[in-house]
Design a protein around this motif. Structure first.
Motif, mmCIF file in Angstrom:
data_model
loop_
_atom_site.group_PDB
_atom_site.id
_atom_site.type_symbol
_atom_site.label_atom_id
_atom_site.label_comp_id
_atom_site.label_asym_id
_atom_site.label_seq_id
_atom_site.Cartn_x
_atom_site.Cartn_y
_atom_site.Cartn_z
ATOM 1 N N ARG A 198 22.354 54.210 32.043
ATOM 2 C CA ARG A 198 20.805 54.075 32.623
ATOM 3 C C ARG A 198 20.093 54.923 31.496
ATOM 4 N NH1 ARG A 198 17.877 57.448 36.184
ATOM 5 N NH2 ARG A 198 19.746 58.713 36.657
ATOM 6 N N PRO A 247 17.130 50.887 39.823
ATOM 7 C CA PRO A 247 17.925 51.341 38.785
ATOM 8 C C PRO A 247 19.083 52.059 39.124
ATOM 9 C CG PRO A 247 15.973 52.419 38.919
ATOM 10 C CD PRO A 247 15.674 51.552 39.821
ATOM 11 N N THR A 283 13.197 54.979 34.953
ATOM 12 C CA THR A 283 13.849 53.982 34.175
ATOM 13 C C THR A 283 13.008 52.899 34.234
ATOM 14 O OG1 THR A 283 16.085 54.918 34.818
ATOM 15 C CG2 THR A 283 16.053 52.620 34.074
ATOM 16 N N VAL A 330 16.995 47.825 32.828
ATOM 17 C CA VAL A 330 18.203 47.705 33.756
ATOM 18 C C VAL A 330 18.647 46.078 33.477
ATOM 19 C CG1 VAL A 330 18.787 47.392 36.250
ATOM 20 C CG2 VAL A 330 17.136 48.797 35.626
ATOM 21 N N SER A 352 24.630 53.688 36.671
ATOM 22 C CA SER A 352 23.378 54.591 36.784
ATOM 23 C C SER A 352 23.629 56.214 36.567
ATOM 24 C CB SER A 352 22.540 54.535 38.102
ATOM 25 O OG SER A 352 23.521 54.980 39.131
#
Length: 295
Positions: free
Chosen positions: A121, A143, A130, A135, A198
């Protein structure tokens, strides 16, 4: 679980113009828990700024582009990178947010023999946000949700070096844009899986991809090359037709559109490298993962 058995290396390419950011990144890699991460910094057509002791450097006489520079970094770890088990690819203006990222990578690859690539991430260091484009899936609104995906982020990822030994490295000729998806499709076609995680975070300032002067031409040309190299023949016009409609729907400026169509034409009229169309079962796998190779 003996994750210490997995050796981790890192490849960082630089144009030499961000010495402070590069040093901060190298410091964050040095602080990783577990066995030390071996690091190679590739000067892509430029000298490498001063780096800490123990960090290896390679200085290229010309800029080979992102995939070309990373491929040189891979080979610095032996043929196909096989002197180590995992390679991290990190942007030189990024920063590993936590000290356990290398250990999380070791654990992920140890636990799942089919896992070939992990996409990190990317978060802005000041806001923690993010960007949606970071993504790597269609359903990108959350995300923080981990999932299997069909591509990965080029400057924030980890690759099992067995994948590179089996399917080859990044496509040098792409220079910039879509080289990750080319590798991802080849890996998926060989039976490997890709995860978005993530909890593995690279801090990176929020940017727009169009900041690169060659963005629109490269994106269009390489999109055509990607399809010509990897897709079954019936899907090539479908995939490229969908992307043309999406591009027009975004209403780019006249100069951007002109550059895009120039790149699109170049993609058809220039050599794209070897054609190895993916199996139809891989098309189905991509579809089940939420991103059929027509979008």
């Amino acid at each position: 679980m003996n994750t210490e058995a997995l050796k981790v290396g890192a490849v960082i390419i630089t144009m030499g113009n961000r010495p402070e950011e590069l040093r901060a990144l190298l410091d964050s890699v040095a602080k990783q828990d577990g066995s030390p991460v071996q690091v190679v910094v590739v000067g892509n057509g430029s000298p490498v700024p001063e780096v800490p002791a123990g960090v290896r450097t390679v200085e290229l006489p010309e800029n080979l582009g992102i995939p070309g520079g990373r491929n040189v970094g891979i080979e610095a770890f032996g043929p196909g990178g096989t002197d180590v088990d995992i390679l991290l690819f990190l942007d030189d203006d990024g920063l590993l947010a936590q000290h356990d990222t290398a250990e999380l990578c070791r654990a992920a690859f140890e636990a799942d023999p089919e896992l070939g690539i992990v996409s990190f991430r990317i978060a802005d260091p000041e806001t923690g946000v993010t960007q949606r484009r970071h993504v790597p899936r269609l359903r990108a609104s959350d995300p923080m949700r981990n999932s299997r995906v069909t591509t990965f982020l080029g400057g924030a990822n980890a690759v099992r070096t067995k994948v590179l030994a089996e399917v080859g490295g990044l496509p040098d000729a792409f220079f910039y844009a879509h080289e990750e998806t080319d590798l991802a499709w080849r890996a998926l076609d060989a039976g490997w899986m890709i995860d978005y995680r993530s909890d593995m975070v690279l801090y990176h300032p929020t940017t727009a991809p169009s900041r690169h002067a060659v963005y629109h031409r490269m994106v269009a040309r390489n999109r055509v090359w990607l399809a010509r190299r990897n897709l079954p023949a019936p899907l090539v016009p479908v995939y490229l037709g969908v992307w043309m409609l999406l591009t027009l729907a975004r209403r780019p400026s006249r100069p951007a559109l002109k550059a895009w169509f120039g790149g699109f034409k170049e993609g058809w009229t220039s050599p794209c490298g070897p054609r190895r169309p993916m199996k139809w079962r891989t098309v189905w796998r991509l579809t089940r993962l939420g991103r059929p190779p027509v979008i």
